[in-house]
Every structure is written in C-alpha cells, then in structure tokens.
Design a protein around this motif. Sequence first.
Motif, short mmCIF file in Angstrom:
data_model
loop_
_atom_site.label_atom_id
_atom_site.label_comp_id
_atom_site.label_asym_id
_atom_site.label_seq_id
_atom_site.Cartn_x
_atom_site.Cartn_y
_atom_site.Cartn_z
N PRO A 111 0.75 -1.53 0.22
CA PRO A 111 -0.03 0.10 0.32
C PRO A 111 0.66 1.37 -0.31
O PRO A 111 2.12 1.15 0.58
CB PRO A 111 -0.37 0.38 0.91
CG PRO A 111 -0.38 -1.42 1.91
CD PRO A 111 1.16 -2.28 0.90
N ALA A 112 0.64 2.08 -0.73
CA ALA A 112 1.57 3.68 -0.22
C ALA A 112 1.50 4.34 1.00
O ALA A 112 2.68 4.64 0.88
CB ALA A 112 -0.02 4.63 -0.86
N LYS A 113 0.74 3.77 1.70
CA LYS A 113 1.54 4.04 3.00
C LYS A 113 2.54 3.71 3.91
O LYS A 113 3.74 3.89 3.89
CB LYS A 113 0.62 3.96 4.29
CG LYS A 113 1.05 4.71 5.25
CD LYS A 113 0.21 3.71 7.16
CE LYS A 113 0.75 3.75 7.69
NZ LYS A 113 -0.14 4.16 9.65
N LEU A 114 3.07 1.91 3.24
CA LEU A 114 3.91 1.61 3.25
C LEU A 114 4.92 1.89 1.98
O LEU A 114 6.83 1.75 2.52
CB LEU A 114 4.05 -0.14 3.11
CG LEU A 114 3.19 -0.39 4.33
CD1 LEU A 114 2.79 -2.02 4.26
CD2 LEU A 114 4.22 -0.65 5.68
N ARG A 115 5.21 2.14 1.04
CA ARG A 115 6.15 2.44 -0.24
C ARG A 115 5.92 4.30 0.80
O ARG A 115 7.75 3.92 -0.09
CB ARG A 115 5.50 2.84 -0.92
CG ARG A 115 4.52 1.32 -1.65
CD ARG A 115 4.88 1.16 -3.51
NE ARG A 115 3.15 2.42 -3.48
CZ ARG A 115 2.23 2.23 -4.12
NH1 ARG A 115 1.71 1.35 -3.75
NH2 ARG A 115 1.23 2.97 -3.82
N ARG A 116 5.14 4.92 1.22
CA ARG A 116 6.32 6.14 1.35
C ARG A 116 7.09 5.95 2.10
O ARG A 116 8.11 6.31 3.20
CB ARG A 116 4.86 6.83 1.96
CG ARG A 116 4.50 7.87 0.61
CD ARG A 116 2.85 8.26 1.49
NE ARG A 116 2.08 7.89 2.29
CZ ARG A 116 1.07 7.86 2.24
NH1 ARG A 116 0.88 7.60 0.59
NH2 ARG A 116 -0.09 7.03 2.74
N GLN A 117 7.08 4.65 3.81
CA GLN A 117 7.88 4.85 4.66
C GLN A 117 8.86 4.35 3.76
O GLN A 117 10.21 4.78 4.44
CB GLN A 117 6.55 3.64 5.42
CG GLN A 117 7.55 3.34 6.53
CD GLN A 117 6.88 1.88 7.62
OE1 GLN A 117 6.12 2.11 6.73
NE2 GLN A 117 8.39 1.61 8.58
#
Length: 123
Positions: A111-117
């Motif tokens: 998910p985008a949140k993990l990719r941003r992390q």
Amino acid sequence: MDQAEFETGTAALVARLERLAEGLPGIATGTSYGAPALKVAGKMIATAKSAEVVVLSMPLDEKEHLIERSPEIYFETPHYHGWPAVLVRAAAIGDDELRRRLRDAWLRRAPAKLRRQLAGEEN
C-alpha cells in the motif's frame, strides 16, 4: 527427496527469502495455497513452491521478458501461464538479483503508506 528433506530445504529457502526481504516494511511470513510465502498487506509477493522453486509476483510483460532473457533462472509451467507470477530456480538466481525481484514485487503490492515509509527510509 523424502518429506524431512523437503521441509528442511523449503525452510532454508524461506529463510533466504526472509533475509533478502529485510528492510521492506510490512513483510510477513504466511502461506499461499498451503506453501510458505512472504506477503505485504496480505498480498503474496513470493512463495516457496518447493525447496528449489520460488513463485514471484510479477506483471505478465516483465515475466515474458525474463523468461526469454534468462530461461535458466525464470520459467513457467502450464499452470502459471497467463498469471502474473513467474517461477524461479532458486539455485540459479543470485542473492542480489533475487533481492531486487523481491523489492520490485513488494513495490507493486505494498500500500502507498508502506511505499512512502520505505522511500522515507531511503532518503
């Protein structure tokens, strides 16, 4: 190969996958169709199909390119034809390439949140 050898070899392959996926946020070891698998957000990125074969999540066009370019490493069986996953001969692929393929699969499924992390950790 007896059951104990199969389980030992598969466990070693799973340990290799886990080691190479270290640092990817949200990675969890679970199962996919009864086989040990690495997942992100419940989505399979890699499965230890056997002690010798890894199933990697991958777009069809990339899969076809890799099979054509490196058939000694990447292949498919009729069961996987048309599916966004490629079979990998574990003994034929080096750690650097397998790490890169795991990361690519993670990037497509996370998910985008993990990719941003991950992006924040890399900067």
